[in-house]
Design a protein around this motif. Sequence first.
Motif, PDB file in Angstrom:
ATOM      1  N   ASN A  30      12.452  11.634  -3.724  1.00  0.00           N
ATOM      2  CA  ASN A  30      12.685  10.375  -2.702  1.00  0.00           C
ATOM      3  C   ASN A  30      11.465   9.260  -3.037  1.00  0.00           C
ATOM      4  O   ASN A  30      11.089   9.005  -2.387  1.00  0.00           O
ATOM      5  N   VAL A  31      11.680   9.048  -4.406  1.00  0.00           N
ATOM      6  CA  VAL A  31      11.053   7.799  -4.813  1.00  0.00           C
ATOM      7  C   VAL A  31      11.762   6.511  -3.973  1.00  0.00           C
ATOM      8  O   VAL A  31      12.912   6.494  -4.127  1.00  0.00           O
ATOM      9  N   LEU A  32      10.695   5.580  -3.567  1.00  0.00           N
ATOM     10  CA  LEU A  32      11.048   4.797  -2.324  1.00  0.00           C
ATOM     11  C   LEU A  32      12.028   3.625  -3.458  1.00  0.00           C
ATOM     12  O   LEU A  32      11.306   2.458  -3.274  1.00  0.00           O
ATOM     13  N   GLY A  68       6.759   7.856  -2.876  1.00  0.00           N
ATOM     14  CA  GLY A  68       6.169   6.488  -2.743  1.00  0.00           C
ATOM     15  C   GLY A  68       7.062   5.437  -3.659  1.00  0.00           C
ATOM     16  O   GLY A  68       8.337   5.931  -3.874  1.00  0.00           O
ATOM     17  N   ALA A  69       6.500   4.335  -3.807  1.00  0.00           N
ATOM     18  CA  ALA A  69       7.250   3.303  -4.374  1.00  0.00           C
ATOM     19  C   ALA A  69       7.258   3.807  -5.976  1.00  0.00           C
ATOM     20  O   ALA A  69       6.867   4.993  -6.411  1.00  0.00           O
ATOM     21  N   ASP A  70       8.357   3.291  -6.745  1.00  0.00           N
ATOM     22  CA  ASP A  70       8.920   3.502  -8.000  1.00  0.00           C
ATOM     23  C   ASP A  70       7.763   2.961  -8.978  1.00  0.00           C
ATOM     24  O   ASP A  70       7.646   1.717  -8.971  1.00  0.00           O
ATOM     25  N   ILE A  71       6.821   3.766  -9.557  1.00  0.00           N
ATOM     26  CA  ILE A  71       5.859   3.189 -10.344  1.00  0.00           C
ATOM     27  C   ILE A  71       6.383   2.692 -11.388  1.00  0.00           C
ATOM     28  O   ILE A  71       5.825   1.565 -12.003  1.00  0.00           O
ATOM     29  N   ALA A  72       7.375   3.319 -12.237  1.00  0.00           N
ATOM     30  CA  ALA A  72       7.833   2.734 -13.455  1.00  0.00           C
ATOM     31  C   ALA A  72       8.352   1.189 -13.194  1.00  0.00           C
ATOM     32  O   ALA A  72       8.088   0.216 -13.917  1.00  0.00           O
ATOM     33  N   ALA A  73       8.966   0.915 -12.086  1.00  0.00           N
ATOM     34  CA  ALA A  73       9.478  -0.328 -11.575  1.00  0.00           C
ATOM     35  C   ALA A  73       8.605  -1.349 -11.476  1.00  0.00           C
ATOM     36  O   ALA A  73       8.319  -2.416 -11.850  1.00  0.00           O
ATOM     37  N   ALA A  77       4.067  13.395   0.990  1.00  0.00           N
ATOM     38  CA  ALA A  77       4.299  11.980   1.501  1.00  0.00           C
ATOM     39  C   ALA A  77       3.216  11.144   1.154  1.00  0.00           C
ATOM     40  O   ALA A  77       1.943  11.202   1.612  1.00  0.00           O
ATOM     41  N   LEU A  78       3.429  10.727   0.035  1.00  0.00           N
ATOM     42  CA  LEU A  78       2.601   9.888  -0.757  1.00  0.00           C
ATOM     43  C   LEU A  78       2.960   8.274  -1.048  1.00  0.00           C
ATOM     44  O   LEU A  78       3.974   7.897  -0.843  1.00  0.00           O
ATOM     45  N   GLY A  79       1.632   7.627  -0.782  1.00  0.00           N
ATOM     46  CA  GLY A  79       1.964   6.117  -0.882  1.00  0.00           C
ATOM     47  C   GLY A  79       2.839   5.717   0.410  1.00  0.00           C
ATOM     48  O   GLY A  79       2.766   5.890   1.533  1.00  0.00           O
ATOM     49  N   GLY A  80       3.985   5.104  -0.456  1.00  0.00           N
ATOM     50  CA  GLY A  80       4.916   4.548   0.721  1.00  0.00           C
ATOM     51  C   GLY A  80       5.487   5.501   1.649  1.00  0.00           C
ATOM     52  O   GLY A  80       5.898   5.346   2.717  1.00  0.00           O
ATOM     53  N   GLY A 140      -5.734   4.729  -7.343  1.00  0.00           N
ATOM     54  CA  GLY A 140      -5.761   5.343  -8.732  1.00  0.00           C
ATOM     55  C   GLY A 140      -4.858   4.528  -9.557  1.00  0.00           C
ATOM     56  O   GLY A 140      -4.645   5.062 -10.757  1.00  0.00           O
ATOM     57  N   LEU A 141      -3.934   3.789  -9.047  1.00  0.00           N
ATOM     58  CA  LEU A 141      -2.806   3.081 -10.019  1.00  0.00           C
ATOM     59  C   LEU A 141      -3.289   1.521  -9.980  1.00  0.00           C
ATOM     60  O   LEU A 141      -2.321   0.771 -10.622  1.00  0.00           O
ATOM     61  N   GLY A 142      -4.448   1.238  -9.568  1.00  0.00           N
ATOM     62  CA  GLY A 142      -4.920  -0.317  -9.607  1.00  0.00           C
ATOM     63  C   GLY A 142      -4.289  -0.957  -8.605  1.00  0.00           C
ATOM     64  O   GLY A 142      -4.300  -2.277  -8.724  1.00  0.00           O
ATOM     65  N   ILE A 143      -3.804  -0.531  -7.564  1.00  0.00           N
ATOM     66  CA  ILE A 143      -3.184  -1.306  -6.509  1.00  0.00           C
ATOM     67  C   ILE A 143      -4.033  -0.862  -5.076  1.00  0.00           C
ATOM     68  O   ILE A 143      -4.731   0.287  -5.046  1.00  0.00           O
ATOM     69  N   LEU A 144      -3.306  -1.166  -3.751  1.00  0.00           N
ATOM     70  CA  LEU A 144      -3.776  -0.823  -2.681  1.00  0.00           C
ATOM     71  C   LEU A 144      -2.394  -0.563  -1.786  1.00  0.00           C
ATOM     72  O   LEU A 144      -1.203  -1.002  -2.218  1.00  0.00           O
TER      73      LEU A 144
HETATM   74  N1  COA Z   1       7.367   6.461  -9.211  1.00  0.00           N
HETATM   75  C1  COA Z   1       8.184   6.793 -10.361  1.00  0.00           C
HETATM   76  N2  COA Z   1       8.366   8.151 -10.874  1.00  0.00           N
HETATM   77  C2  COA Z   1       7.750   9.061 -10.271  1.00  0.00           C
HETATM   78  C3  COA Z   1       7.271   8.939  -9.127  1.00  0.00           C
HETATM   79  C4  COA Z   1       6.926   7.776  -8.350  1.00  0.00           C
HETATM   80  N3  COA Z   1       6.345   7.372  -7.242  1.00  0.00           N
HETATM   81  N4  COA Z   1       6.572  10.310  -8.634  1.00  0.00           N
HETATM   82  C5  COA Z   1       7.035  11.142  -9.691  1.00  0.00           C
HETATM   83  N5  COA Z   1       7.732  10.442 -10.485  1.00  0.00           N
HETATM   84  C6  COA Z   1       8.301  10.969 -11.639  1.00  0.00           C
HETATM   85  C7  COA Z   1       7.391  11.333 -12.776  1.00  0.00           C
HETATM   86  O1  COA Z   1       6.962  10.240 -13.462  1.00  0.00           O
HETATM   87  C8  COA Z   1       8.198  12.512 -13.735  1.00  0.00           C
HETATM   88  O2  COA Z   1       9.097  11.902 -14.311  1.00  0.00           O
HETATM   89  P1  COA Z   1       9.489  12.407 -15.646  1.00  0.00           P
HETATM   90  O3  COA Z   1      10.200  13.721 -15.203  1.00  0.00           O
HETATM   91  O4  COA Z   1      10.325  11.633 -16.398  1.00  0.00           O
HETATM   92  O5  COA Z   1       8.180  12.751 -16.323  1.00  0.00           O
HETATM   93  C9  COA Z   1       8.708  13.088 -12.583  1.00  0.00           C
HETATM   94  O6  COA Z   1       8.719  12.132 -11.526  1.00  0.00           O
HETATM   95  C10 COA Z   1       8.095  14.507 -12.154  1.00  0.00           C
HETATM   96  O7  COA Z   1       6.709  14.186 -11.782  1.00  0.00           O
HETATM   97  P2  COA Z   1       5.588  15.068 -12.045  1.00  0.00           P
HETATM   98  O8  COA Z   1       4.218  14.396 -11.851  1.00  0.00           O
HETATM   99  O9  COA Z   1       5.760  15.586 -13.218  1.00  0.00           O
HETATM  100  O10 COA Z   1       5.898  16.251 -11.063  1.00  0.00           O
HETATM  101  P3  COA Z   1       4.825  17.209 -10.130  1.00  0.00           P
HETATM  102  O11 COA Z   1       5.590  17.930  -9.380  1.00  0.00           O
HETATM  103  O12 COA Z   1       3.582  17.573 -11.114  1.00  0.00           O
HETATM  104  O13 COA Z   1       4.160  16.260  -9.253  1.00  0.00           O
HETATM  105  C11 COA Z   1       4.157  14.430  -7.520  1.00  0.00           C
HETATM  106  C12 COA Z   1       4.880  15.493  -8.124  1.00  0.00           C
HETATM  107  C13 COA Z   1       5.122  13.452  -6.561  1.00  0.00           C
HETATM  108  C14 COA Z   1       2.867  15.153  -6.829  1.00  0.00           C
HETATM  109  C15 COA Z   1       3.592  13.560  -8.694  1.00  0.00           C
HETATM  110  O14 COA Z   1       4.629  12.953  -9.501  1.00  0.00           O
HETATM  111  C16 COA Z   1       3.097  11.982  -8.143  1.00  0.00           C
HETATM  112  O15 COA Z   1       1.899  12.030  -7.872  1.00  0.00           O
HETATM  113  N6  COA Z   1       3.768  11.130  -8.054  1.00  0.00           N
HETATM  114  C17 COA Z   1       2.967   9.583  -7.786  1.00  0.00           C
HETATM  115  C18 COA Z   1       2.943   9.576  -6.454  1.00  0.00           C
HETATM  116  C19 COA Z   1       2.086   8.209  -5.907  1.00  0.00           C
HETATM  117  O16 COA Z   1       1.166   7.850  -6.512  1.00  0.00           O
HETATM  118  N7  COA Z   1       2.917   7.407  -5.307  1.00  0.00           N
HETATM  119  C20 COA Z   1       2.304   6.299  -4.614  1.00  0.00           C
HETATM  120  C21 COA Z   1       3.063   5.222  -5.411  1.00  0.00           C
HETATM  121  S1  COA Z   1       2.446   3.327  -5.050  1.00  0.00           S
END
Ligand code: COA
Length: 257
Positions: free
Chosen positions: A26-28, A64-69, A105-108, A133-137
């Motif tokens: 559920n990436v938002l 949380g939000a879509d980090i790639a986008a 339940a991370l970030g957003g 940790g991503l350079g934002i808040l």
């Molecule tokens: N945005 C974009 N992609 C995300 C994502 C996010 N918020 N969270 C997870 N993904 C992607 C990963 O890049 C990875 O992609 P890939 O399969 O192409 O490599 C895939 O989902 C699986 O993530 P992975 O980290 O390998 O799985 P995990 O089970 O070890 O960990 C999480 C799951 C959710 C704990 C971890 O992915 C994570 O910490 N995500 C980021 C959360 C975050 O920082 N959210 C705040 C954003 S502002």
Amino acid sequence: MAASLVLAEVRDGVALARMNGADGRNVLVPELRDALAGALEAADADPEVRCHVVAGGDDAFAAGADIAAMREQDFQAALRAPAARFWPRLRALRKPIVAAVSGYALGGGCELALACDLVVASETAVFSQPEVGLGILPGGGGTQRLARQLGRQRAMELVLTGRGLTAHEAQQLGLVNRVAPADGWLEAATELAGTIARRSGLAVELAKRAVLAAEETSLTAGLAQERDLFVLAMAGEDRVEGMTAFLEKRRAVFRGR
Ligand code: COA
């Protein structure tokens, strides 16, 4: 046909909106946020509904939000980002929202749980604002809601370190109302929502508004607002039914009027 991003159903006055993102985390992404806000607004307008439950899956409430986008976004795009319009849509809902949180339940995702009125968490839940940790808040209310709910020092620690909280830690801090077993979190949340749904819908809406006013106003202004909402409830049919049912020693049948 693509699976629906949000699975919505109504049962016994409880509207369940279950996020069903394609990745299971559920990436938002904008489509998920829009589908969720739309489902909630539709349920809020349905007279049969008296309480919402927002849930994700077993492994993730929302990652949380879509980090790639976001990486590709420039300042101008961030300024105009529709994400900013999502949070006021949640805030405008009149009926209470129970967050049913299992897994991440991370970030957003954490901010989404914080934006709900009550939180039921599976013992597997992890709450975190990892943005620094991503350079934002946090940009969806995390800094403000955590500071108000936990106090400045605790909010600082969570926001500045990005440290995760377990469900029990979050409950001790007052972010979570109930912790449920890993195989019963959705039922526990639905049960809590069901208890609310059996009350007068009118009284519940007014009471939610009164409690939310406490976040926005001074005590004097809040007390005045509570008094006005109380008087408004006295104008309703539900209060006649509720009081009559009590005196007649029977269960009230509320019509939300
Ligand atoms: N945005 C974009 N992609 C995300 C994502 C996010 N918020 N969270 C997870 N993904 C992607 C990963 O890049 C990875 O992609 P890939 O399969 O192409 O490599 C895939 O989902 C699986 O993530 P992975 O980290 O390998 O799985 P995990 O089970 O070890 O960990 C999480 C799951 C959710 C704990 C971890 O992915 C994570 O910490 N995500 C980021 C959360 C975050 O920082 N959210 C705040 C954003 S502002």
